[in-house]
Design a protein around this motif. Sequence first.
Motif, PDB file in Angstrom:
ATOM      1  N   GLU A 286       0.803  -1.215   0.000  1.00 47.08           N
ATOM      2  CA  GLU A 286       0.000   0.000   0.000  1.00 47.08           C
ATOM      3  C   GLU A 286       0.846   1.280   0.000  1.00 47.08           C
ATOM      4  O   GLU A 286       0.724   2.125   0.893  1.00 47.08           O
ATOM      5  CB  GLU A 286      -0.975  -0.013   1.184  1.00 47.08           C
TER       6      GLU A 286
ATOM      7  N   ASP B 295       2.275   4.953  -0.469  1.00 46.74           N
ATOM      8  CA  ASP B 295       1.581   6.244  -0.429  1.00 46.74           C
ATOM      9  C   ASP B 295       2.123   7.267  -1.417  1.00 46.74           C
ATOM     10  O   ASP B 295       1.396   8.158  -1.837  1.00 46.74           O
ATOM     11  CB  ASP B 295       1.739   6.885   0.964  1.00 46.74           C
ATOM     12  N   ILE B 296       3.410   7.188  -1.726  1.00 42.62           N
ATOM     13  CA  ILE B 296       4.082   8.273  -2.434  1.00 42.62           C
ATOM     14  C   ILE B 296       4.602   7.789  -3.788  1.00 42.62           C
ATOM     15  O   ILE B 296       5.481   6.920  -3.855  1.00 42.62           O
ATOM     16  CB  ILE B 296       5.223   8.842  -1.571  1.00 42.62           C
TER      17      ILE B 296
ATOM     18  N   GLU C 131      -2.166  -3.211  -3.421  1.00 39.49           N
ATOM     19  CA  GLU C 131      -3.096  -2.088  -3.336  1.00 39.49           C
ATOM     20  C   GLU C 131      -3.960  -2.177  -2.086  1.00 39.49           C
ATOM     21  O   GLU C 131      -4.018  -3.228  -1.469  1.00 39.49           O
ATOM     22  CB  GLU C 131      -3.948  -2.076  -4.604  1.00 39.49           C
TER      23      GLU C 131
ATOM     24  N   MET D 190      -3.186   1.877  -3.339  1.00 40.83           N
ATOM     25  CA  MET D 190      -2.062   2.807  -3.306  1.00 40.83           C
ATOM     26  C   MET D 190      -2.584   4.200  -3.003  1.00 40.83           C
ATOM     27  O   MET D 190      -3.747   4.493  -3.243  1.00 40.83           O
ATOM     28  CB  MET D 190      -1.316   2.777  -4.644  1.00 40.83           C
ATOM     29  N   GLY D 191      -1.712   5.054  -2.515  1.00 41.52           N
ATOM     30  CA  GLY D 191      -2.103   6.400  -2.142  1.00 41.52           C
ATOM     31  C   GLY D 191      -2.106   7.381  -3.290  1.00 41.52           C
ATOM     32  O   GLY D 191      -2.193   8.593  -3.077  1.00 41.52           O
ATOM     33  N   PHE D 192      -2.012   6.892  -4.505  1.00 47.21           N
ATOM     34  CA  PHE D 192      -2.013   7.737  -5.698  1.00 47.21           C
ATOM     35  C   PHE D 192      -2.575   6.912  -6.845  1.00 47.21           C
ATOM     36  O   PHE D 192      -2.527   5.692  -6.818  1.00 47.21           O
ATOM     37  CB  PHE D 192      -0.601   8.230  -6.029  1.00 47.21           C
TER      38      PHE D 192
ATOM     39  N   SER E 121       3.954   0.805   3.733  1.00 51.35           N
ATOM     40  CA  SER E 121       3.621   2.152   3.266  1.00 51.35           C
ATOM     41  C   SER E 121       4.375   3.187   4.083  1.00 51.35           C
ATOM     42  O   SER E 121       4.729   2.958   5.241  1.00 51.35           O
ATOM     43  CB  SER E 121       2.112   2.395   3.358  1.00 51.35           C
ATOM     44  N   GLU E 122       4.609   4.319   3.469  1.00 47.78           N
ATOM     45  CA  GLU E 122       5.393   5.371   4.096  1.00 47.78           C
ATOM     46  C   GLU E 122       4.718   5.914   5.354  1.00 47.78           C
ATOM     47  O   GLU E 122       5.386   6.243   6.332  1.00 47.78           O
ATOM     48  CB  GLU E 122       5.630   6.523   3.110  1.00 47.78           C
ATOM     49  N   GLY E 123       3.398   5.978   5.347  1.00 54.73           N
ATOM     50  CA  GLY E 123       2.689   6.566   6.471  1.00 54.73           C
ATOM     51  C   GLY E 123       2.351   5.615   7.598  1.00 54.73           C
ATOM     52  O   GLY E 123       2.314   5.999   8.759  1.00 54.73           O
TER      53      GLY E 123
END
Length: 149
Positions: free
Chosen positions: A7, A9-10, A32, A34-36, A99-101
């Motif tokens: 997932e 994000d960037i 998925e 994904m944040g975009f 994910s980054e977040g």
Amino acid sequence: MRIALYEPDIAGNVGTILRLAACMGLGVDLIEPMGFPWSDRALARAGMDYAGAVAVTRHADWAAFIAQAPGRIVLATTTGAIPLPEATFRTDDILLFGSEGAGVPITVHDRADMRVRVPMQPGFRSLNVAVSAAMMLGEALRQTGGWAE
């Protein structure tokens, strides 16, 4: 060996990791959501001009990914039990990055066959996911003789 992103994000980080994978001859799994939005335009905007040179497999969710995962899942985590210099890699490993977040949920953490952390100076939370991927992949390729000539 493959790289899997849980997932992400960037878009820019995904682009950097796709470029890394292209240069090293690896496939990438994108789990998925994904944040975009995944589109040709998003790829171009994120500088993912190497995307066409990478075997990218998109998975609707974690269950879809895990159902087809052909190798051992090696999770990069800040709470990993094994420091990177002590980890032993295999050629069929799937290097998984959260994910980054949010990283990964505990169910994904618990499912990993091996959990690895990059040792850092005290007081720092984490590295950028693309930097972490490059470091872990570099060590895995060194150990398995996977570097291109």
